[in-house]
Design an enzyme around this catalytic site. Sequence first.
Site, PDB file in Angstrom:
ATOM      1  N   ASP A 262       0.994  -1.151   0.098  1.00 48.66           N
ATOM      2  CA  ASP A 262      -0.224  -0.128  -0.039  1.00 48.66           C
ATOM      3  C   ASP A 262       0.893   1.321   0.031  1.00 48.66           C
ATOM      4  OD1 ASP A 262      -2.644   1.348   0.851  1.00 48.66           O
ATOM      5  OD2 ASP A 262      -1.636   1.998   2.196  1.00 48.66           O
TER       6      ASP A 262
ATOM      7  N   GLU B 101       0.909  -0.681  -5.246  1.00 54.08           N
ATOM      8  CA  GLU B 101      -0.131   0.667  -5.265  1.00 54.08           C
ATOM      9  C   GLU B 101       0.867   1.864  -5.484  1.00 54.08           C
ATOM     10  OE1 GLU B 101      -3.501   3.314  -3.379  1.00 54.08           O
ATOM     11  OE2 GLU B 101      -1.832   2.687  -2.358  1.00 54.08           O
TER      12      GLU B 101
END
Length: 735
Positions: free
Chosen positions: A415, A468
């Site tokens: 993330d 991401e």
Amino acid sequence: MDIERSDLLAGIGQDAIAALTQGRHGDPFAVLGIHRHGVFTIVRIFMPGADAVDIIDTASGNVLTACQLVHPAGLFAAAVASKLDCCLRIKWPDAIQVTEDPYSFGPLLGELDLHLIAEGTHYNLSRTLGAVAMEVDGIAGVRFAVWAPNARRVSVVGDFNSWDGRRNPMRLRAPAGVWEIFIPRLTPGERYKFEIVDANGTCLPQKADPVARASEAAPSTASIVASSTPFRWSDDTWLHTRQSRKSLEGAMSVYEVHVGSWLRNLQDGNRSFDWIELSQRLVPYARDMGFTHIELLPIMEYPFGGSWGYQPLGLFAPTGRYGTPEDFAYFVDRCHGAGLGVILDWVPAHFPTDVWGLSRFDGSALYEHEDPREGFHADWNTLIYNLGRNEVKGFLIASALEWLERYHVDGLRVDAVASMLYRDYSRNEGEWVPNRYGGRENLEAVEFLKHLNSIIHQRCPDALMIAEESTAWPGVTRPPEQGGLGFDIKWNMGWMHDSLTYMSKNPVYRRHHHDMMTFGMIYAYSERFMLPLSHDEVVHGKGSLLAKMPGDDWQKFANLRAYFAFMWGYPGKKLLFMGGEIAQPGEWQHDQSVTWDVLDQPRHASMQRLVRDLNGIYGREDALQFGDLDPQGFEWAVVDDAANSVFAMLRFPQDRSYSILVVSNFTPVPRYDYRIGVPTEGIWVEEFNSDAPEYGGTGLVNGAVPATSSSLNGRPASLSLQLPPLATIFVKSPR
């Protein structure tokens, strides 16, 4: 054996006794345990609150000697024979406890372990630090170890010692800065924390174990001693064949799930389903829907439910919200048994500031940066890991490997990579510190990500690492030896943003934004991409996917059907957040269930069928898979028809033995006799049509369509199609 009190305290100054009894002594093993004094062997035990302590024969239970109370705070001592198989019998006001003396055990961790921890290359930290149930010298118990190099004193506390930090101070293993102790007769399931006195003598709030493998469910915050018994896996076949799936050449359709809100039990207080229940409900559902993977929003222990797991504090522990670590392992095992891979969202970018967590863990900026310009995210009120510190890098890499190796997870989606790569991420001028060259790139984070991916691909070659990363950082999926970051796949945030923006436009105006649907192919093969329609697009007032679509109710559904089919026909692996497949009307709420009751309405049930069928055709057609990552598998057939808002793509398998034509009409106007150039003559067959009656469409379908030798747009053949309104069709060539 009679001996004077002064002899029992020989070699111990009053300052040392005061420090011990006040919980300030940094080397308790120098005072407690077994010590030789002249002809005597002295045993000293500190048990605040105990009425008496006897030394007993382990085998018979007979009292060998009664300890003297040599200090009123609870310091007991006795002289014993030099070699005895003995233990302690402690009389408390309301109980009798029999146990071995924790201070009778020597150093626990090996010098190699300590060296690797300090070097940041000990990647099996959960087997070294934290709480490990084990036997020492044939005695069962739990070894506790924690990295706190700047502490003056560290104690393990729990129910077993009434959370009294004076009872079990630990041994410091310098220079690694690791504190350790073995507590006999403890078993898995015990709650514990660490009590730390910092370098200034301040006793900090009790800290959860950074390497705990189990934790209490929030809002409780204690760590739990996890079992050391290996889980009984039944996924050998899955693991042995996983390498073929790692090639990324096949279909990859990911169902993104927030565990706490996929399905809730309304009859039982609206509680979330646990791992066992999800194994029975979520696993068969995802399999029957044709998804290849389930991706879970972070399930590492986290304090605040509203963070959805993206502010974790227990990077080695499955959250206690949904069951035990063994329950989570069972869930993964059931996924593999059903042919589903498991991907976890993993957050090395930041951590929350809760005082019982990693924040100023030993009184210093241990895991984070001291300077908030380097170490604080104002957007999230979180701290940033100091990736320039070896021990911190090793801690994070060990966490990643924990999920891949202990829990057989198939991949990690990392993330907020962009927030790691840029020192000025979401910061104004003067709020960040340039790197050593004066630039904005976070060089330490870059090297960490390269090293992370290299280690994981070395130790877990079948695992997927997914980034991401929301900027155009070059080489995210290029190998580190070629200057890249080493990820396997990157989320295509640009495609997501552009395509959703286009689809939100009234069809009347889409002709003016035609390039938003075509621009992505300019860079589509610069990285290995996944197309994400994730949770981020259906929260914070953005509305659901259905709500983003323009028009009346029928048009909203038609637009979403056409968009999904366009996505499944477009190059790139697929990801869809839960609820999208049933066209959930409202945006996602983390404390409520997906609104499954809408499936009673035909249009929502038809959307679910459409997604299932798209996964089916994607999974069986090589032509829709090969071009996901290879430009030889894709060509535009119609790219410039902005006036009609029509797009057409040709998809090919590696041997180019056939092709699939994907055509989208993003206006509510049917297009009759729409001619498109194609590579081969013969009968083309419509395999999919989002306007079909079974999906709630108008039923304007094509069936079998002849492609004649009439060349068009540089191709030797062409065919004429009926393009339904707000629809996408797949037409397959003859082989």
